[in-house]
Motif scaffolding. Sequence first.
Motif, PDB file in Angstrom:
ATOM      1  N   UNK A  59      -4.436   2.728  16.897  1.00  0.00           N
ATOM      2  CA  UNK A  59      -5.419   1.687  16.624  1.00  0.00           C
ATOM      3  C   UNK A  59      -5.699   1.491  15.147  1.00  0.00           C
ATOM      4  N   UNK A  60      -5.237   2.408  14.309  1.00  0.00           N
ATOM      5  CA  UNK A  60      -5.430   2.296  12.862  1.00  0.00           C
ATOM      6  C   UNK A  60      -4.249   1.617  12.166  1.00  0.00           C
ATOM      7  N   UNK A  61      -3.183   1.347  12.905  1.00  0.00           N
ATOM      8  CA  UNK A  61      -1.957   0.830  12.291  1.00  0.00           C
ATOM      9  C   UNK A  61      -2.062  -0.674  12.065  1.00  0.00           C
ATOM     10  N   UNK A  62      -1.680  -1.116  10.878  1.00  0.00           N
ATOM     11  CA  UNK A  62      -1.673  -2.547  10.563  1.00  0.00           C
ATOM     12  C   UNK A  62      -0.616  -3.270  11.374  1.00  0.00           C
ATOM     13  N   UNK A  63      -0.867  -4.523  11.665  1.00  0.00           N
ATOM     14  CA  UNK A  63       0.091  -5.376  12.347  1.00  0.00           C
ATOM     15  C   UNK A  63       1.012  -6.002  11.305  1.00  0.00           C
ATOM     16  N   UNK A  64       2.305  -5.735  11.417  1.00  0.00           N
ATOM     17  CA  UNK A  64       3.273  -6.288  10.469  1.00  0.00           C
ATOM     18  C   UNK A  64       3.641  -7.708  10.877  1.00  0.00           C
ATOM     19  N   UNK A 119      -8.456  -1.386   5.391  1.00  0.00           N
ATOM     20  CA  UNK A 119      -9.269  -0.393   4.701  1.00  0.00           C
ATOM     21  C   UNK A 119      -8.324   0.621   4.061  1.00  0.00           C
ATOM     22  N   UNK A 120      -8.881   1.522   3.287  1.00  0.00           N
ATOM     23  CA  UNK A 120      -8.066   2.567   2.678  1.00  0.00           C
ATOM     24  C   UNK A 120      -7.480   3.499   3.719  1.00  0.00           C
ATOM     25  N   UNK A 121      -8.052   3.504   4.918  1.00  0.00           N
ATOM     26  CA  UNK A 121      -7.559   4.358   5.993  1.00  0.00           C
ATOM     27  C   UNK A 121      -6.627   3.667   6.969  1.00  0.00           C
ATOM     28  N   UNK A 122      -6.300   2.398   6.722  1.00  0.00           N
ATOM     29  CA  UNK A 122      -5.363   1.686   7.590  1.00  0.00           C
ATOM     30  C   UNK A 122      -3.958   2.248   7.395  1.00  0.00           C
ATOM     31  N   UNK A 174      -0.815   5.660   4.656  1.00  0.00           N
ATOM     32  CA  UNK A 174      -1.703   4.909   3.779  1.00  0.00           C
ATOM     33  C   UNK A 174      -1.175   5.024   2.355  1.00  0.00           C
ATOM     34  N   UNK A 175      -1.503   4.033   1.535  1.00  0.00           N
ATOM     35  CA  UNK A 175      -1.102   4.089   0.132  1.00  0.00           C
ATOM     36  C   UNK A 175      -1.705   5.316  -0.547  1.00  0.00           C
ATOM     37  N   UNK A 176      -2.933   5.636  -0.186  1.00  0.00           N
ATOM     38  CA  UNK A 176      -3.617   6.774  -0.796  1.00  0.00           C
ATOM     39  C   UNK A 176      -2.900   8.091  -0.474  1.00  0.00           C
TER      40      UNK A 176
END
Length: 365
Positions: A199-204, A52-55, A261-263
């Motif tokens: 818990x919001x962090x993406x798995x690399x 999501x945009x918030x990841x 986040x990118x945003x």
Amino acid sequence: MTDLQKDVQAAIDELVETGAERGVQVAVHQRGELLVDAVAGVADPETGRPFTSGTLVYSTSTGKGVTAAVVHVLAERGALDYDLRIADVWPEFAAHGKGRATLRHALTHAAGVPGVPVDTTPEDLCDWDRMCAAIADATPWWEPGTAFGYHPQTFGYLIGEVVRRVTGKRVSQVLREEVAGPLGVADDLFFGVPEPELGRVARIEDSSPAMEMPAEMLAEIPFFRVVDGYTAAPTRAMPDAAFSNRTDVLTSDIPAGGTMTARAVATMYDALLGGKLVSPERLRELSSAAVTGTDEVSAMPTSWGLGYAVGLLDRPTVFGMFGSGGTAAFADTATGISVGVTKNRASAGEYGTVERIAGIVLGTR
């Protein structure tokens, strides 16, 4: 939905559908307006958690641009000066002839201490005092200011310890109070991620299996050469997926990288361009080439501004930072466009996704 939003969304959807990427975020601002907020794919393939945009995404050296912004904001309000001698606030750093090194040298990768001890581990990188002591005790690879070479990990500690000595606060706190908070992105732009946000962090994930190279081959690559027991790239602490997913790494201040986040990072660059963080005069200084030539560590032709690579994407007006896993954040002073690209498939040395997005965005007015 604008045509630019549609074009970027279609591009990242295709990248995910073809398997080139697992999950991608793209954000684009222009002069204060959010033009693109696009996302595709999954943040964690094991659970299926969607991007999501918030990841939050651990974005390696893309974070160096955030670290530099902290310095520029402090300089803007007179808390420090680029020509401050590091040893004036960090006396231990003067050891072995480094006393003349300045904050400007650190920002332009000219301080002469690109290396960390060759046996440095991820646990060591999470220990702020240990790393600062090692850097302070390092013998410079060149007299500060006489050459420049990429400081992969030491950049963050050099800048961060000067910030700490000047303000009395950790660099992560200054980021929140002086940059991220005022811009409304305090929960999306971090050095050390607060544990409740993990818990919001993406798995690399790595895009391909790591290749083992013999020691003699590594010694031929400038990044891996050893000088007086120090190396720019410690093989025991490479920023691969295993490193990037470690809880201790994510929650520690290691400001040669960052989690974002990118945003949020695009918002920060937009604020630099738009005068919310620094004056137009300071923007011109930080985004102009301060040193140009052959980098002593990467052995590549390079131009550095004050904390930013300058002339990215073959455009002289673009400044920013790319991360080793294929992420990036940058701004174009000519068009007023700022861009953040994050993703969770780490493609070391490959920036095809960034270049594709840049082609769409910078080719559109």
